[in-house]
Enzyme design. Structure first.
Site, short mmCIF file in Angstrom:
data_model
loop_
_atom_site.label_atom_id
_atom_site.label_comp_id
_atom_site.label_asym_id
_atom_site.label_seq_id
_atom_site.Cartn_x
_atom_site.Cartn_y
_atom_site.Cartn_z
N ARG A 189 147.97 57.89 47.37
CA ARG A 189 148.96 56.94 46.89
C ARG A 189 149.26 57.12 45.40
NH1 ARG A 189 147.68 50.89 48.46
NH2 ARG A 189 145.82 51.60 47.39
N LYS B 269 133.23 58.51 58.45
CA LYS B 269 132.56 57.28 58.84
C LYS B 269 133.00 56.15 57.90
CE LYS B 269 128.32 56.45 56.39
NZ LYS B 269 126.92 56.29 56.32
N HIS C 205 123.72 58.50 61.71
CA HIS C 205 122.85 59.59 61.29
C HIS C 205 121.53 59.66 62.07
CE1 HIS C 205 125.72 59.78 58.17
NE2 HIS C 205 125.20 58.86 57.40
N GLU D 25 115.89 56.31 51.03
CA GLU D 25 116.69 56.50 49.81
C GLU D 25 116.04 55.77 48.65
OE1 GLU D 25 121.22 56.57 50.75
OE2 GLU D 25 120.33 55.04 52.01
N LYS E 220 116.71 51.45 51.73
CA LYS E 220 117.10 51.65 50.33
C LYS E 220 115.94 51.26 49.43
CE LYS E 220 121.63 51.96 51.34
NZ LYS E 220 122.31 53.22 51.18
N HIS F 246 127.88 63.96 58.25
CA HIS F 246 127.46 65.11 57.44
C HIS F 246 126.01 65.51 57.69
CE1 HIS F 246 126.30 61.84 54.73
NE2 HIS F 246 125.40 62.66 54.27
N LYS G 162 123.81 69.80 58.04
CA LYS G 162 122.67 70.29 57.25
C LYS G 162 122.06 71.52 57.92
CE LYS G 162 121.77 66.25 54.75
NZ LYS G 162 121.98 66.46 53.35
N ASP H 81 125.07 51.24 59.09
CA ASP H 81 125.40 52.24 58.08
C ASP H 81 124.65 53.55 58.33
OD1 ASP H 81 126.79 52.85 55.63
OD2 ASP H 81 124.85 52.85 54.63
#
Ligand code: NAD
Length: 484
Positions: free
Chosen positions: A51, A148, A240, A216, A331, A178, A182, A235
């Protein structure tokens, strides 16, 4: 050992959302690396479409800066960067409007591979698909790549699939995850199906349990509001972790071909047992010193969304009857680590004294950091002192085993984009797979929502809440250490 680079056919790749974060951090630097390695042919073209009202020169500047920031210094060669930028152009389009589409059409060549990367919010997928058709831009052999999240439950995923299906056949749709790009994920298939050693043992008779961890270090700060609408299950697990579970648990496909592999993955998802309440532990990270809590990051003091989840999952089929798969992701954990670990059973009878000690074999497939495969085997401890047993790793960190070039493998995104150009869908999710994954996760989410379950609180830089440890202890097992 130097890897072989086979150039792909000339292509026109349109990146919708070409000024966005994903394009800047992953897609464009990755394409430069493929260009530098000779995989992207010199007459390929990349067209940014977004945009933002700007011309091609301004976009090239943006892409040049992205390369400076996200490509390693030793891979940045000024002449090659200039040549790469020369393959780029930009068109201002509004996914919801009529402006810019004729200009985009004028950019497309008639006889090159045509691909459209939808690196925009999923709410725009339908508008893009519709306009690619109404403006007669997409040919019948065009490919679209979608990002995603693919829906937030079965209903929305079905709606998204139906929208795309109005204009594109399934063989044209590349749903990206993704994790599947790997190197080690593909190596998991090589390990299983190109060696006689593992497959005979790859079942409930010999495998005690499997652990899949995606930990993570980062929190959700910055995108807390968005994350709070989704949580770790939506998520990370639904896409995954379930993909990793499928590749680990699936039957050998008859060929390494897109639909053979995806048919087998789908069978695994359909064989997953519904979960009971005590098969799931959810958590939220607490505040620590100056670091905010999950609820602070999410700006929602009463949030019940999980930043951590651990699950005990059973694949109800002949091969896996009685072997649990433990999944966890979170997380603000101790370290950044993604791995699949196969814990084999102990030998049925030990000929050694009890004090010789012995530990079952463990095969770990590490996705990050330092992609590699490691098998622990028991040997005699060298030297005098009688027959004492000790675990030693047969380590196959790719960089060590195959030379430094092996460490320089393409990033998942760039590999997957090259697969799109080649027309190979093996490492992309099929529509029915995504729907089946939601059909399994939806009732689990509904159950904890209905019960009003509160996520347990866990310390930052830990392995998650105590309750997750207890789940394992009850089964007489332990989680693997989360370490770098
Ligand atoms: P972003 O907000 O940084 O960029 C969005 C892009 O879309 C911009 O280029 C913007 O100009 C364009 N855009 C917005 N509205 C438009 C419209 N009406 N018409 C045309 N273009 C429009 O988003 P992002 O982080 O790059 O994410 C893009 C997609 O990738 C999303 O679906 C996201 O969920 C997904 N994704 C992103 C990441 C990541 O690391 N950023 C990771 C996984 C998936």
């Amino acid at each position: 050992m130097v890897s072989r680079v086979i150039p792909v056919d000339p292509f026109d790749l349109v990146i919708f959302g070409g000024t966005g974060d994903l394009a800047r951090r992953k897609i464009l630097p990755g394409l430069y690396r493929r260009f530098r390695d000779g995989q992207m042919p010199p007459d390929a073209r990349i067209i940014g479409a977004a945009r933002t009202d700007q011309d091609s020169a301004a976009w090239r500047l943006f892409v040049g800066e992205a390369i400076d920031e996200f490509v390693a210094e030793n891979a940045r060669e000024p002449e090659l960067i200039a040549a790469f930028l020369g393959r780029l152009s930009y068109v201002t389009v509004d996914a919801k409007g009529e402006g810019g589409w004729s200009a985009l059409k004028a950019e497309m060549r008639p006889d090159t591979v045509q691909a459209f990367y939808f690196s925009v919010a999923p709410s725009l997928f339908g508008d893009l698909a519709e306009r690619l058709h109404s403006f007669e831009i997409a040919r019948s052999d065009a490919r679209i790549v979608v990002e995603k999240p693919f829906g937030r439950d079965l209903e929305t995923a079905q709606a998204l699939n139906a929208t795309l299906a109005e204009h594109f056949d399934e063989h044209q749709i590349y749903r990206i995850d993704h994790y599947l790009g790997k190197e080690t994920v593909q190596n998991l298939m090589a390990i299983r199906f190109a060696n006689i050693l593992f497959e005979p043992l790859w079942n409930a008779q010999y495998v005690d349990h499997v652990q899949i961890t995606v930990a993570e270090e980062v929190g959700v700060g910055g995108r807390g509001g968005y994350y709070d609408q989704s949580g770790a299950m939506r998520d990370m697990v639904q896409n995954h972790l379930m993909q990793l579970l499928c590749l680990t648990a699936m039957e050998p496909p008859s060929r390494y071909e897109p639909d053979s592999v995806r048919d087998e993955k789908l069978k695994v998802i359909r064989a997953l047992q519904p979960l009971k309440g005590d098969d799931v532990v959810r958590g939220q990270y607490k505040a620590s010193g100056d670091l905010p809590s999950y609820r602070d990051d999410a700006e929602n003091a009463s949030s019940l969304t999980e930043s951590f989840i651990a699950m005990r999952v059973h694949v109800a089929n002949w091969r896996w009857n009685g072997t649990p798969f433990y999944l966890r992701t979170g997380k603000r954990m101790k370290a950044r680590l993604s791995e699949i670990v196969i814990h084999f059973k102990e030998p049925p009878h030990s000929i050694f004294d009890e004090d010789a000690g012995s530990r079952p074999n463990v095969l770990s497939i590490r996705l990050q950091p330092d992609e590699g495969i490691d098998l622990s085997v028991t040997i005699k401890e060298p030297g005098p002192g009688g027959m004492r047993l000790v675990d030693v790793p047969l380590d196959m960190t790719f960089a060590d085993a195959l030379g430094p070039e092996a460490a320089d493998v393409p990033d998942a995104y760039e590999r997957l984009i090259m697969d799109v150009i080649r027309g190979n869908q093996t490492l992309f999710m099929r529509g029915d797979e995504v729907e089946a994954a939601w059909a399994w996760t939806d009732p689990i989410i509904e159950a904890w929502t209905k019960r009003g379950d509160k996520p347990a609180q866990y310390d930052q830089s830990s392995a998650g809440p105590e309750e997750a440890m207890m789940m394992m202890h009850k089964d007489g097992r332990r989680w693997r250490e989360i370490s770098k």
